[in-house]
Design a protein around this motif. Structure first.
Motif, short mmCIF file in Angstrom:
data_model
loop_
_atom_site.label_atom_id
_atom_site.label_comp_id
_atom_site.label_asym_id
_atom_site.label_seq_id
_atom_site.Cartn_x
_atom_site.Cartn_y
_atom_site.Cartn_z
N ASN A 241 0.94 -1.12 -0.38
CA ASN A 241 0.08 0.14 0.08
C ASN A 241 0.77 1.37 0.07
N LEU A 242 2.13 1.38 -0.72
CA LEU A 242 2.54 2.25 -0.71
C LEU A 242 2.04 3.53 -2.01
N SER A 243 2.39 5.13 -1.28
CA SER A 243 1.53 6.04 -2.28
C SER A 243 2.61 6.89 -2.17
N GLY A 244 3.66 6.79 -2.50
CA GLY A 244 4.31 8.06 -2.52
C GLY A 244 5.45 8.32 -4.08
N THR A 245 6.07 8.21 -4.03
CA THR A 245 6.92 8.21 -5.54
C THR A 245 8.56 7.99 -5.22
N LEU A 246 9.11 7.01 -6.44
CA LEU A 246 10.17 6.36 -6.39
C LEU A 246 11.44 7.30 -6.98
N ASP A 247 12.28 7.41 -5.86
CA ASP A 247 13.43 8.50 -5.18
C ASP A 247 14.50 7.18 -6.03
N ALA A 248 15.04 7.34 -7.24
CA ALA A 248 15.66 6.66 -7.35
C ALA A 248 17.17 6.89 -7.18
N SER A 249 17.50 8.44 -7.53
CA SER A 249 18.73 8.58 -6.86
C SER A 249 19.16 8.03 -5.74
N SER A 250 18.35 7.85 -4.86
CA SER A 250 18.92 6.73 -3.48
C SER A 250 18.57 5.73 -3.95
N VAL A 251 18.01 5.10 -4.16
CA VAL A 251 18.14 3.72 -4.23
C VAL A 251 19.11 2.83 -4.65
N CYS A 252 19.47 4.21 -6.06
CA CYS A 252 20.06 3.51 -6.91
C CYS A 252 21.71 3.60 -6.15
N MET A 253 21.72 4.41 -5.10
CA MET A 253 23.47 4.48 -3.80
C MET A 253 23.72 3.10 -3.93
N THR A 254 22.93 2.14 -4.07
CA THR A 254 23.07 0.37 -3.92
C THR A 254 23.56 0.13 -4.52
N LYS A 255 24.98 0.21 -5.11
CA LYS A 255 25.42 -0.94 -5.86
C LYS A 255 25.27 -1.87 -6.42
N SER A 256 24.87 -2.74 -5.42
CA SER A 256 25.24 -4.17 -5.68
C SER A 256 23.43 -4.67 -6.14
N LEU A 257 22.63 -3.65 -5.74
CA LEU A 257 21.12 -4.32 -5.91
C LEU A 257 21.32 -4.79 -7.32
#
Length: 239
Positions: free
Chosen positions: A83-99
């Motif tokens: 039930n997540l209803s925000g926005t996708l912050d790709a800049s932040s999540v892509c800090m995890t270089k092994s994702l």
């Protein structure tokens, strides 16, 4: 002289560990920010939820996070149906270089797909289906050369489908039930095992899919023509 050398060595070791720790903290801070923007405060935060600066994503097993425990690095983030209803912050999540895996299926995430998603260089699987994403599929996604499966189906996406032919290992592309327009670009259909662009606003001749996909992968696009659909394309006028 010996004491100076030992002192210098101690300082170097201290700085080394400080830099290493600060990098880990930087990634954790980015993930916390990613969740803050994704959840907009509508997710219950019990003691097992994690996603805060006082815990560790791997050792404390944040909800939806799967790690490579030998490397202590985040490999998968799977947050389907929360039930997540925000926005996708790709800049932040892509800090995890092994994702390698990012899945947000079955939520109400809105806004556009950020161009910065291309910074997740190790992504193999990306699914944002059944959300409320709008805008276009960013051209920068074609830079995700390790991608195997991309699912953007059941959103409010519009505009053209980017050229993904340079992603040679792509085996699945699902984009049904959107508002995509223009022609279907030339995918490497000989490698694809899943493909669906039905119920959009696509037009023009269907590329040679090498007999791998039926009409149900293209139906619901009145402007499309050619096999495997029953309506033939009009003959091209002679030059």
């Amino acid at each position: 002289m010996e004491r100076k050398s030992i002192w210098a060595l101690s300082i170097s070791i201290f700085l080394l560990f400080t830099v290493a720790n600060s990098e880990v903290e930087e990634v954790k801070q980015a993930l916390v920010q990613f969740m803050q923007k994704l959840s907009s405060g509508n997710v219950p935060r019990d003691q097992n939820w994690g996603w805060n600066m006082s815990s560790d994503p791997c050792n404390d097993r944040w909800v939806g996070v799967i790690c490579d425990m030998s490397l202590q690095s985040v490999r998968k983030i799977v947050l389907d149906g929360f039930n997540l209803s925000g926005t996708l912050d790709a800049s932040s999540v892509c800090m995890t270089k092994s994702l390698a895996v990012l899945s947000l299926e079955g939520n109400s995430v809105a806004g556009e797909i950020p161009e910065e998603i291309s910074n997740c260089k190790q992504l193999i699987y990306l699914s944002i289906s059944e959300n409320r994403f709008s805008g276009t599929i960013p051209v920068s996604m074609s830079q995700l050369r390790n991608l195997k499966r991309l699912d953007v189906s059941n959103n409010n996406l519009s505009g053209k489908i980017p050229d993904f032919s340079l992603i040679s290992g792509l085996v699945g592309f699902l984009a049904e039930n959107n508002y995509l327009s223009g022609r279907i670009p030339d995918f490497s259909f000989s490698n694809l095992m899943q493909f669906n662009v039905s119920n959009n606003r696509l037009s023009g001749p269907i590329p040679d899919v090498r007999g791998r996909f039926g009409a149900d992968s293209f139906s619901g696009n009145p402007g499309l023509c050619g096999k495997p659909l029953s309506n033939a394309c009009p003959p091209t006028s002679p030059s």
